[in-house]
Scaffold this motif. Structure first.
Motif, short mmCIF file in Angstrom:
data_model
loop_
_atom_site.label_atom_id
_atom_site.label_comp_id
_atom_site.label_asym_id
_atom_site.label_seq_id
_atom_site.Cartn_x
_atom_site.Cartn_y
_atom_site.Cartn_z
N GLY A 44 0.77 -1.24 0.00
CA GLY A 44 0.00 0.00 0.00
C GLY A 44 0.80 1.28 0.00
N THR A 45 2.04 1.24 0.46
CA THR A 45 2.79 2.50 0.60
C THR A 45 4.01 2.58 -0.31
N THR A 46 4.16 1.66 -1.23
CA THR A 46 5.39 1.64 -2.03
C THR A 46 5.19 2.11 -3.46
N ALA A 47 4.27 3.03 -3.69
CA ALA A 47 4.12 3.58 -5.03
C ALA A 47 5.30 4.48 -5.38
N SER A 48 6.04 4.93 -4.38
CA SER A 48 7.26 5.71 -4.61
C SER A 48 8.31 5.31 -3.59
N ALA A 49 9.55 5.60 -3.91
CA ALA A 49 10.65 5.27 -3.00
C ALA A 49 10.54 6.04 -1.69
N MET A 50 10.11 7.30 -1.77
CA MET A 50 10.04 8.14 -0.58
C MET A 50 8.98 7.64 0.41
N THR A 51 7.79 7.29 -0.09
CA THR A 51 6.77 6.80 0.84
C THR A 51 7.13 5.42 1.38
N GLY A 52 7.75 4.59 0.56
CA GLY A 52 8.21 3.29 1.05
C GLY A 52 9.24 3.43 2.15
N MET A 53 10.23 4.29 1.91
CA MET A 53 11.27 4.51 2.91
C MET A 53 10.68 5.12 4.19
N SER A 54 9.77 6.07 4.03
CA SER A 54 9.16 6.71 5.20
C SER A 54 8.38 5.72 6.04
N MET A 55 7.61 4.85 5.39
CA MET A 55 6.85 3.84 6.11
C MET A 55 7.78 2.86 6.81
N GLY A 56 8.85 2.47 6.14
CA GLY A 56 9.83 1.56 6.75
C GLY A 56 10.49 2.18 7.97
N LEU A 57 10.88 3.44 7.87
CA LEU A 57 11.53 4.10 9.00
C LEU A 57 10.56 4.33 10.16
N ALA A 58 9.30 4.65 9.84
CA ALA A 58 8.30 4.81 10.90
C ALA A 58 8.08 3.49 11.64
N THR A 59 7.99 2.41 10.88
CA THR A 59 7.82 1.09 11.49
C THR A 59 9.05 0.72 12.31
#
Length: 195
Positions: free
Chosen positions: A29-44
């Motif tokens: 759901g959050t990996t449509a772009s590198a930035m949102t994927g990285m942000s979700m990963g770091l938040a988790t």
């Protein structure tokens, strides 16, 4: 297990996305772009490190019958803190990640690590486990988001690589997440078998 091996375990052997196939909802759901994927990963990862530390600290005083609800409350507390910080200081990121931030509470990676590792190990090792698993998750989401963004929009982290008129839109849509994730898992399994 050495301290370095605890971290490397989360990156390679027990990577939550590519090996254990956990946390697929935010992964897709959050990996449509590198930035949102990285942000979700770091938040988790932030929530994972904090919750592992807390669970390891209180493991001896929590009765066995209520340990799972207690772990969920601990995780929910850190998710709430994270969400409030994002709303206050990074509203654009909070809007981009949307519902996926509160859903960290029910992400099976966090409860799984609390039950399988933090409740059985000391605080330092639990923090390192959270760091390793969190880095593995962040790396996977960033790679998946970067590849989907490159294939579907012609950009990586918003920088144009090739004109978007050549990019098939399917890769930034939901089906593209499944296609790219499947290809990445197949490639990594092939690499792991050869090593």
């Amino acid at each position: 297990m050495s301290k370095l091996n605890i971290i490397l375990n989360g990156l390679i052997n027990e990577n939550p996305t590519f090996v254990l196939l956990l946390g697929m909802c935010p992964t897709l759901g959050t990996t449509a772009s590198a930035m949102t994927g990285m942000s979700m990963g770091l938040a988790t990862m932030c929530v994972l490190i904090c919750s592992n530390c807390a669970v390891s600290s209180i493991k001896s005083i929590v009765p066995a019958k209520v340990r799972i609800p207690v772990y969920i409350v601990v995780i929910a507390t850190f998710v709430t803190i994270l969400q409030l910080v994002l709303k206050a200081y990074m509203p654009a990121l909070d809007a981009a990640l949307g519902i996926f931030i509160p859903l960290i509470v029910v992400n099976c990676i966090l409860l799984g690590r609390a039950e399988a590792f933090a409740s059985r190990n000391n605080v330092v090792d639990s923090i390192l486990d959270g760091l390793g698993i969190g880095l593995g998750f962040s790396m996977a989401l960033t790679m998946l988001g970067g590849l989907r963004e490159l294939l579907g929009a012609g950009t990586v982290f918003g920088m144009m690589v090739y004109p978007d008129s050549f990019a098939p839109l399917v890769f930034v849509l939901a089906p593209g997440a499944f296609i790219v994730l499947g290809m990445m898992i197949a490639l990594l399994n092939r690499i792991r078998k050869r090593c």
